[in-house]
Design an enzyme around this catalytic site. Sequence first.
Site, mmCIF file in Angstrom:
data_model
loop_
_atom_site.group_PDB
_atom_site.id
_atom_site.type_symbol
_atom_site.label_atom_id
_atom_site.label_comp_id
_atom_site.label_asym_id
_atom_site.label_seq_id
_atom_site.Cartn_x
_atom_site.Cartn_y
_atom_site.Cartn_z
ATOM 1 N N SER A 1 -6.928 -3.030 -58.604
ATOM 2 C CA SER A 1 -6.894 -4.448 -58.233
ATOM 3 C C SER A 1 -8.024 -4.762 -57.262
ATOM 4 O O SER A 1 -8.448 -3.898 -56.476
ATOM 5 C CB SER A 1 -5.553 -4.783 -57.570
ATOM 6 O OG SER A 1 -5.578 -6.069 -56.975
ATOM 7 N N TYR A 28 -0.082 -3.213 -50.789
ATOM 8 C CA TYR A 28 -0.661 -3.161 -52.132
ATOM 9 C C TYR A 28 -2.161 -2.913 -52.065
ATOM 10 O O TYR A 28 -2.706 -2.043 -52.755
ATOM 11 C CB TYR A 28 -0.353 -4.481 -52.837
ATOM 12 C CG TYR A 28 -0.867 -4.603 -54.245
ATOM 13 C CD1 TYR A 28 -0.552 -3.672 -55.218
ATOM 14 C CD2 TYR A 28 -1.659 -5.695 -54.617
ATOM 15 C CE1 TYR A 28 -1.003 -3.803 -56.528
ATOM 16 C CE2 TYR A 28 -2.112 -5.849 -55.913
ATOM 17 C CZ TYR A 28 -1.789 -4.901 -56.866
ATOM 18 O OH TYR A 28 -2.241 -5.033 -58.143
#
Length: 258
Positions: free
Chosen positions: A151, A164
């Site tokens: 990501s 995250y």
Amino acid sequence: MAGLSRLDGKRVLVIGGGGAGIGRSIVRACAAAGAAVVVVDVDAARAAEATDELRATGHVAHALSGDVRSLEQLEALITGAAERLGGLDILVTVVGGQVAFVPAVKLHEMADEDWDTVYELNLRYVARAVRHVLRLFLEQGTGGNIVSIGSVTGFMAAPKQAGYGAAKAGLYSLARTVAAEYAADGIRMNVVAGGAISTAVNTGSSDAWVPEIPAGRYGTSEEMAAAAVYLASDEARYVTGQQIVLDGGVSVRGPFPE
């Protein structure tokens, strides 16, 4: 190289959510490129549905189910995939995320157990899978290839997604280390870093995020899959320890939208 020749004859394991979303698109793309595929999903029905779809069109596919957070199950899944395919050439790790598993809050509000959950699903299982498949690749002596779904939060500010982002940054570091340590053995690892990708998890917020995306739209799981197939193919044989970024330009503006 094009069409079936891209992954023709390759044996691919798509682990962690291979039965839905981005994982399902990767499974389809790998099969369409000529690979035999093992699909792993925690939901046995989803894994079976994905393989039934491929078999119906003449592709070689097998379904396995298990929890990638368990070291014993994870290693058994990788070993089982190799047994079904007669070895492995490519590992693709998919599952990750935060908002589907824990609340999106500022770092000082994040519970310790929520941090652990995000770490487990975005980095720890991947590191374990990579470690186990490296042993397999080295034993086979024919090289190997690892592609992980990452990501843009791994290299840009991600409000309310600290855990995250930190885990995805670790994933890219892992790929660089694998590249440095195993390139001489013919083993590569790369990352596909997605930005705002249209999935079941984030579809509800898509309208609010579109103005923040220079390209003016969400990316698709098929576009993520196309990048994964490229990195898995011999077309990328000189690419290792790298990230391909699919974000419609989000990372050039930053920070990532809340």
